[in-house]
Write a protein that holds these residues in place. Structure first.
Motif, PDB file in Angstrom:
ATOM      1  N   GLY A 177       0.636  -0.821  -0.290  1.00 46.70           N
ATOM      2  CA  GLY A 177      -0.264   0.663  -0.155  1.00 46.70           C
ATOM      3  C   GLY A 177       1.139   1.365  -0.086  1.00 46.70           C
ATOM      4  N   THR A 178       0.306   1.942  -0.450  1.00 46.72           N
ATOM      5  CA  THR A 178       0.967   3.633  -0.597  1.00 46.72           C
ATOM      6  C   THR A 178       0.029   4.832   0.321  1.00 46.72           C
ATOM      7  N   GLN A 179       1.087   5.028   1.332  1.00 50.17           N
ATOM      8  CA  GLN A 179       0.188   5.811   2.235  1.00 50.17           C
ATOM      9  C   GLN A 179       0.113   7.189   1.719  1.00 50.17           C
ATOM     10  N   PHE A 180      -1.125   7.687   0.972  1.00 47.00           N
ATOM     11  CA  PHE A 180      -1.316   9.298   0.749  1.00 47.00           C
ATOM     12  C   PHE A 180      -1.458  10.071   2.218  1.00 47.00           C
ATOM     13  N   ARG A 181      -0.363  11.775   2.113  1.00 44.32           N
ATOM     14  CA  ARG A 181      -0.786  12.536   2.679  1.00 44.32           C
ATOM     15  C   ARG A 181      -1.473  13.667   2.068  1.00 44.32           C
ATOM     16  N   GLU A 182      -2.066  14.036   3.766  1.00 44.53           N
ATOM     17  CA  GLU A 182      -2.532  15.996   2.937  1.00 44.53           C
ATOM     18  C   GLU A 182      -2.025  16.269   2.348  1.00 44.53           C
ATOM     19  N   GLY A 183      -2.866  17.858   1.662  1.00 47.29           N
ATOM     20  CA  GLY A 183      -2.328  18.995   0.741  1.00 47.29           C
ATOM     21  C   GLY A 183      -1.954  18.214  -0.428  1.00 47.29           C
ATOM     22  N   SER A 184      -1.428  19.336  -1.283  1.00 47.20           N
ATOM     23  CA  SER A 184      -1.452  18.571  -2.492  1.00 47.20           C
ATOM     24  C   SER A 184       0.095  18.069  -3.333  1.00 47.20           C
ATOM     25  N   THR A 185       0.120  17.441  -1.837  1.00 48.69           N
ATOM     26  CA  THR A 185       2.023  16.779  -2.515  1.00 48.69           C
ATOM     27  C   THR A 185       1.455  15.273  -1.561  1.00 48.69           C
ATOM     28  N   PRO A 186       0.646  14.602  -1.958  1.00 50.75           N
ATOM     29  CA  PRO A 186      -0.263  13.453  -1.178  1.00 50.75           C
ATOM     30  C   PRO A 186       1.002  12.687  -0.952  1.00 50.75           C
ATOM     31  N   ILE A 187       2.189  12.674  -1.848  1.00 58.09           N
ATOM     32  CA  ILE A 187       3.461  11.685  -1.840  1.00 58.09           C
ATOM     33  C   ILE A 187       4.875  12.251  -1.636  1.00 58.09           C
ATOM     34  N   LEU A 188       5.408  11.999  -0.781  1.00 57.39           N
ATOM     35  CA  LEU A 188       6.897  12.832  -0.807  1.00 57.39           C
ATOM     36  C   LEU A 188       8.242  12.648  -1.763  1.00 57.39           C
ATOM     37  N   HIS A 189       8.263  13.638  -1.390  1.00 61.08           N
ATOM     38  CA  HIS A 189       9.246  13.823  -3.153  1.00 61.08           C
ATOM     39  C   HIS A 189       8.844  13.750  -3.958  1.00 61.08           C
ATOM     40  N   LEU A 190       7.379  13.680  -4.739  1.00 57.78           N
ATOM     41  CA  LEU A 190       7.227  13.278  -6.009  1.00 57.78           C
ATOM     42  C   LEU A 190       6.901  14.297  -6.705  1.00 57.78           C
ATOM     43  N   THR A 191       6.931  15.722  -6.094  1.00 59.53           N
ATOM     44  CA  THR A 191       7.293  16.907  -7.276  1.00 59.53           C
ATOM     45  C   THR A 191       8.463  17.334  -7.085  1.00 59.53           C
ATOM     46  N   PRO A 192       8.655  17.481  -8.627  1.00 60.27           N
ATOM     47  CA  PRO A 192      10.544  17.888  -8.730  1.00 60.27           C
ATOM     48  C   PRO A 192      10.855  19.254  -8.889  1.00 60.27           C
ATOM     49  N   PRO A 193      11.886  19.489  -8.740  1.00 58.25           N
ATOM     50  CA  PRO A 193      12.305  20.834  -8.224  1.00 58.25           C
ATOM     51  C   PRO A 193      11.975  21.634  -9.699  1.00 58.25           C
ATOM     52  N   GLY A 194      11.881  23.040  -9.394  1.00 58.09           N
ATOM     53  CA  GLY A 194      10.971  23.978  -9.836  1.00 58.09           C
ATOM     54  C   GLY A 194      12.481  23.793 -11.792  1.00 58.09           C
ATOM     55  N   ASP A 195      13.609  23.918 -11.465  1.00 60.17           N
ATOM     56  CA  ASP A 195      14.239  24.116 -12.463  1.00 60.17           C
ATOM     57  C   ASP A 195      14.670  23.212 -13.302  1.00 60.17           C
ATOM     58  N   ILE A 196      13.938  22.084 -12.907  1.00 63.79           N
ATOM     59  CA  ILE A 196      14.700  21.036 -13.867  1.00 63.79           C
ATOM     60  C   ILE A 196      13.071  20.204 -14.976  1.00 63.79           C
ATOM     61  N   GLY A 197      13.497  20.428 -16.095  1.00 63.02           N
ATOM     62  CA  GLY A 197      12.597  20.334 -17.293  1.00 63.02           C
ATOM     63  C   GLY A 197      12.211  18.385 -17.324  1.00 63.02           C
ATOM     64  N   PRO A 198      10.771  18.561 -17.559  1.00 58.25           N
ATOM     65  CA  PRO A 198      10.745  17.220 -17.899  1.00 58.25           C
ATOM     66  C   PRO A 198      11.364  16.320 -18.990  1.00 58.25           C
ATOM     67  N   GLN A 199      11.853  16.742 -20.125  1.00 63.32           N
ATOM     68  CA  GLN A 199      13.466  15.796 -20.633  1.00 63.32           C
ATOM     69  C   GLN A 199      14.629  15.707 -19.962  1.00 63.32           C
ATOM     70  N   GLN A 200      15.063  16.418 -18.960  1.00 62.47           N
ATOM     71  CA  GLN A 200      16.111  16.652 -18.447  1.00 62.47           C
ATOM     72  C   GLN A 200      15.393  15.756 -17.172  1.00 62.47           C
ATOM     73  N   GLN A 201      14.382  15.030 -16.379  1.00 60.91           N
ATOM     74  CA  GLN A 201      13.845  14.948 -15.647  1.00 60.91           C
ATOM     75  C   GLN A 201      13.665  13.460 -15.869  1.00 60.91           C
ATOM     76  N   ARG A 202      13.300  13.130 -16.961  1.00 60.87           N
ATOM     77  CA  ARG A 202      12.882  11.666 -18.082  1.00 60.87           C
ATOM     78  C   ARG A 202      14.079  10.633 -18.389  1.00 60.87           C
ATOM     79  N   ALA A 203      15.717  11.487 -18.567  1.00 55.88           N
ATOM     80  CA  ALA A 203      16.895  11.604 -19.199  1.00 55.88           C
ATOM     81  C   ALA A 203      17.495  10.647 -17.646  1.00 55.88           C
ATOM     82  N   LYS A 204      17.440  11.549 -16.965  1.00 56.35           N
ATOM     83  CA  LYS A 204      17.722  10.880 -15.767  1.00 56.35           C
ATOM     84  C   LYS A 204      17.507   9.825 -15.124  1.00 56.35           C
ATOM     85  N   LEU A 205      15.986   9.717 -15.158  1.00 56.67           N
ATOM     86  CA  LEU A 205      15.449   8.667 -14.708  1.00 56.67           C
ATOM     87  C   LEU A 205      15.570   7.632 -15.352  1.00 56.67           C
ATOM     88  N   ASN A 206      16.205   7.303 -16.942  1.00 55.33           N
ATOM     89  CA  ASN A 206      16.659   6.113 -17.636  1.00 55.33           C
ATOM     90  C   ASN A 206      17.691   6.047 -17.517  1.00 55.33           C
TER      91      ASN A 206
END
Length: 435
Positions: A177-206
């Protein structure tokens, strides 16, 4: 169709329910003050347990010999079937024609840690998969952008035993099970930093996934690593889906009022119940709502004050959930379960409280696969022991899986030389409550 270890990616037979929402009354609600009226108990108030009764082993010990405590609640019959409900649950009382009340439930544990564990995993001992994990393991999820199994707490405190109550035990960790928390960020560390774009994030994850895959080549038995790899991908997909799911601003005022979001007492559970509807609407298989998280229902003293508070917090949100699911055409495919780990004793504790009672207590089910307006089973005239048959925790689990289209005897995982299943060595379907 068969998957590894004998499970199936599709149901064994046509299911009535696609998903489950379990409202867990953490601490053990009193059946004899809510759904199982006992006039004889009131007549014998302040008298000892009659000699005709076997003295039970109780959690606190001394309560096997303390005076009986009558209920101060007013019970009335509701709905077409005349289901008994006390004045502590006036909103749920309006929904009884959707509900099957099961009044002969039994469990094996006396304390909270073991009993909460059993109601989740089938065993009073830790280390086994919980029912939510079995469900997702057997059927998978209908969404690839959200976890298949989500846990929501109404208070910061975790239930006794903590996260093992939604853990996978010996089956792959990816089904936990995945515990959701209150607020707009239900899972910790889910939202990436504002200075990282989708392509950079996808490349890092790959790149990370390539390293993980290489590391896993020599460690194929390590399901924790496999779960981590899957979690990275799911987290990437969830960045928008999870944020959208917990954004309740798109709901109408009529809907939020239905759940009690406009009232202080019902805000916590109202939000979680509404979120549960949104989760199953989006394909999540199993949602567990802990109500009174941290054993808040554990009324060893002052049951009137304790249950008045937590009934008030849960009544309108649960009723709102049932009504909203019905209005949206979702109730027929969503199984709603109301159950804690045990009930409370008719004998008193601290003069005005009740001890734990696993020998006879009440749960109810509604929705997908359930016959509404039914009361099944009973306890004795004082509400201490289940009589004329019992519905053990394994039977409850077998019934939930049946509604999902799963034969509990055939959903297995080979572990330590044997085919393990959710109901261990027991379990019979409670056919009397099925539609």
């Amino acid at each position: 169709m068969a998957r590894e270890n004998g499970t199936f990616a599709s149901p064994h037979f046509k299911p009535k329910a696609k998903s489950v929402i379990w409202c867990f009354l953490d601490g053990g609600a009193s059946h004899i003050d809510l759904f199982d009226p006992k006039p004889e108990l009131n007549k014998l108030h302040d008298q000892p347990l009659p000699d005709s009764f076997k003295r039970p082993v109780t959690a606190m010990g001394r309560t096997a010999f303390t005076p009986l405590l009558g209920s101060k609640r007013t019970f009335k019959q509701h709905g077409q079937a005349g289901t008994w409900v006390s004045d502590w649950y006036p909103e749920i009382a309006t929904c009884v024609d959707e509900i099957a009340v099961i009044r002969n439930c039994t469990a094996d544990g006396l304390n909270h840690v073991g009993s909460v564990c059993q109601m989740n995993t089938g065993s009073i001992l830790g280390g086994r998969p919980c029912l939510g994990s079995w469900s997702v393991y057997g059927l998978g999820s209908e969404t690839s952008e959200l976890p298949g199994y989500v846990v929501l707490l109404d208070y910061p405190e975790e239930p006794p035993g903590g996260k093992r109550n939604w853990a996978t035990g010996f089956i792959p960790a990816t089904y936990q099970g995945t515990q959701f928390r209150e607020g707009s960020t239900p899972i910790l560390h889910l939202t990436p930093p504002g200075d990282i774009g989708p392509q950079q994030q996808r490349a890092k994850l790959n790149f990370i996934q390539q390293l993980n895959a290489r590391h896993r080549q020599a460690r194929r038995e390590d399901d924790e690593l496999e779960a981590r790899i899957a979690a990275y991908e799911l987290a990437y997909r969830m960045q928008s889906a999870a944020t959208e799911t917990v954004d309740l601003s798109t709901e109408s005022q009529e809907t939020t009022s239905l759940y009690g979001l406009d009232q202080k007492d019902t805000q916590r559970n109202g939000r979680n119940c509404l979120l549960a509807r949104r989760l199953v609407e989006r394909g999540v298989r199993f949602v567990q709502l802990y109500m009174g998280s941290g054993s808040k229902w554990d009324a060893h003293k002052n049951i009137e004050g304790n249950h008045s508070k937590y009934c008030r917090e849960s009544d309108k949100p649960i009723a709102g959930l049932l009504k909203d699911l019905r209005q949206r055409g979702l109730l027929d495919e969503t199984l709603v379960v109301w159950a804690g780990e045990f009930g409370r004793t008719p004998m008193s504790e601290s003069g005005d409280g009740r001890d734990h009672n696993p020998y006879g207590f009440t749960i109810w089910m509604a929705g997908g696969g359930i016959k509404g307006g039914v009361t099944h089973g009973d306890t004795d005239e004082l509400g201490l022991y289940a009589i004329n048959g019992q519905s053990h925790v394994h039977d409850i689990h077998a019934t939930v899986l049946h509604c999902l289209g799963i034969n509990h005897l055939d959903l297995t995982f080979f572990h330590n030389g044997r085919d393990e299943r959710a109901t261990i060595d027991g379990g019979k379907i409670i056919h009397e409550v099925l539609a």
